[in-house]
Design a protein around this motif. Sequence first.
Motif, PDB file in Angstrom:
ATOM      1  N   GLN A  66      -9.462  -9.742   4.585  1.00 61.20           N
ATOM      2  CA  GLN A  66      -9.031  -8.741   3.616  1.00 61.20           C
ATOM      3  C   GLN A  66      -9.225  -7.327   4.160  1.00 61.20           C
ATOM      4  O   GLN A  66      -8.374  -6.448   3.965  1.00 61.20           O
ATOM      5  CB  GLN A  66      -9.808  -8.906   2.305  1.00 61.20           C
ATOM      6  N   VAL A  85      -4.793  -4.071  -5.083  1.00 58.16           N
ATOM      7  CA  VAL A  85      -5.705  -3.719  -6.172  1.00 58.16           C
ATOM      8  C   VAL A  85      -7.004  -4.509  -6.032  1.00 58.16           C
ATOM      9  O   VAL A  85      -8.097  -3.960  -6.006  1.00 58.16           O
ATOM     10  CB  VAL A  85      -5.048  -4.000  -7.533  1.00 58.16           C
ATOM     11  N   GLN A  86      -6.878  -5.834  -5.930  1.00 58.19           N
ATOM     12  CA  GLN A  86      -8.051  -6.677  -5.720  1.00 58.19           C
ATOM     13  C   GLN A  86      -7.935  -7.499  -4.438  1.00 58.19           C
ATOM     14  O   GLN A  86      -8.889  -7.621  -3.678  1.00 58.19           O
ATOM     15  CB  GLN A  86      -8.249  -7.613  -6.917  1.00 58.19           C
ATOM     16  N   THR A  87      -6.760  -8.060  -4.204  1.00 54.21           N
ATOM     17  CA  THR A  87      -6.561  -8.947  -3.065  1.00 54.21           C
ATOM     18  C   THR A  87      -5.294  -8.574  -2.317  1.00 54.21           C
ATOM     19  O   THR A  87      -4.246  -8.377  -2.928  1.00 54.21           O
ATOM     20  CB  THR A  87      -6.457 -10.418  -3.530  1.00 54.21           C
ATOM     21  N   SER A 114      -6.231  -4.646   4.831  1.00 58.54           N
ATOM     22  CA  SER A 114      -6.290  -3.348   4.154  1.00 58.54           C
ATOM     23  C   SER A 114      -6.010  -2.190   5.106  1.00 58.54           C
ATOM     24  O   SER A 114      -5.631  -1.102   4.673  1.00 58.54           O
ATOM     25  CB  SER A 114      -7.670  -3.153   3.507  1.00 58.54           C
ATOM     26  N   GLY A 151      -0.106  -6.750  -2.660  1.00 57.66           N
ATOM     27  CA  GLY A 151      -1.359  -6.582  -3.393  1.00 57.66           C
ATOM     28  C   GLY A 151      -1.985  -5.230  -3.145  1.00 57.66           C
ATOM     29  O   GLY A 151      -1.293  -4.227  -3.018  1.00 57.66           O
ATOM     30  N   THR A 182      -8.095 -14.752   2.368  1.00 56.01           N
ATOM     31  CA  THR A 182      -9.339 -14.303   1.731  1.00 56.01           C
ATOM     32  C   THR A 182     -10.583 -14.768   2.483  1.00 56.01           C
ATOM     33  O   THR A 182     -11.697 -14.451   2.091  1.00 56.01           O
ATOM     34  CB  THR A 182      -9.414 -14.805   0.284  1.00 56.01           C
ATOM     35  N   LYS A 184       0.820  -1.214   0.000  1.00 54.46           N
ATOM     36  CA  LYS A 184       0.000   0.000   0.000  1.00 54.46           C
ATOM     37  C   LYS A 184       0.851   1.259   0.000  1.00 54.46           C
ATOM     38  O   LYS A 184       0.530   2.238  -0.675  1.00 54.46           O
ATOM     39  CB  LYS A 184      -0.916  -0.014   1.226  1.00 54.46           C
TER      40      LYS A 184
END
Length: 227
Positions: free
Chosen positions: A93, A158-160, A97, A156, A83, A3
């Motif tokens: 997730q 973007v999606q995961t 994040s 990651g 996930t 990130k």
Amino acid sequence: MGKKKMVLYGAAALFAVSGVVALPSGNITGGIGCIVIAAVCFLLAHKPAKEAAGQQAAPRTAGTPAAGSRIAETIRTKVVGVTFQNDDGESRQDILSRMTGDEEIEIEKTTYNGEPAAYVKWGNKILGYLSAELAKDLAAKYPNARYTAEILEISGGVQTFGCNIELDIIVEEQQRSQRTAGETIVYIDRSSKKYHSKPNCSGMKNPKGIPLSQAKKKYTACKKCCK
């Protein structure tokens, strides 16, 4: 890509565009300033995750073994199961994040379907697990070891999101002096009054190996594995 890198690359792109737009309009100072900031953001994003401003990161302390212990092995691995949702319904997730990669984590031994397993936790939140193969291999090689770990990268975004860690396997040196030649070692934990021939029997948590002669003084044999 983590990130932090994504944010820095994005900031670099925005300041670069602002600088290019400002120069033709006559705002030389502002344009050059934006380009300089863009360059700094790009350089920071391009540096290795464990470096800052040309200096190596501070030495690790979390995995430093106590007196009488040693690090038997250090392994870099990814956390699996990131996930899934936890039992309280919170998404792993969503947890990842919110993390920067500087958080302190811990490894908690457990069992799953009768096999050795290990949670990767941030406080009371489960981020995922060690792979089944790794957990089983470590339990066989180091049945009495404890694990410490630190985050290498939150990947990651973007999606995961993913999580890469460095895992230290810490063993107690003093256990060697407790074992006489030819002495059979059995396993116990705090939640049971039985001793076991297998460290993963009956869902033991943090099993401890002790000589059979010592175990017989306080514990009775497990009917499942001590036949």
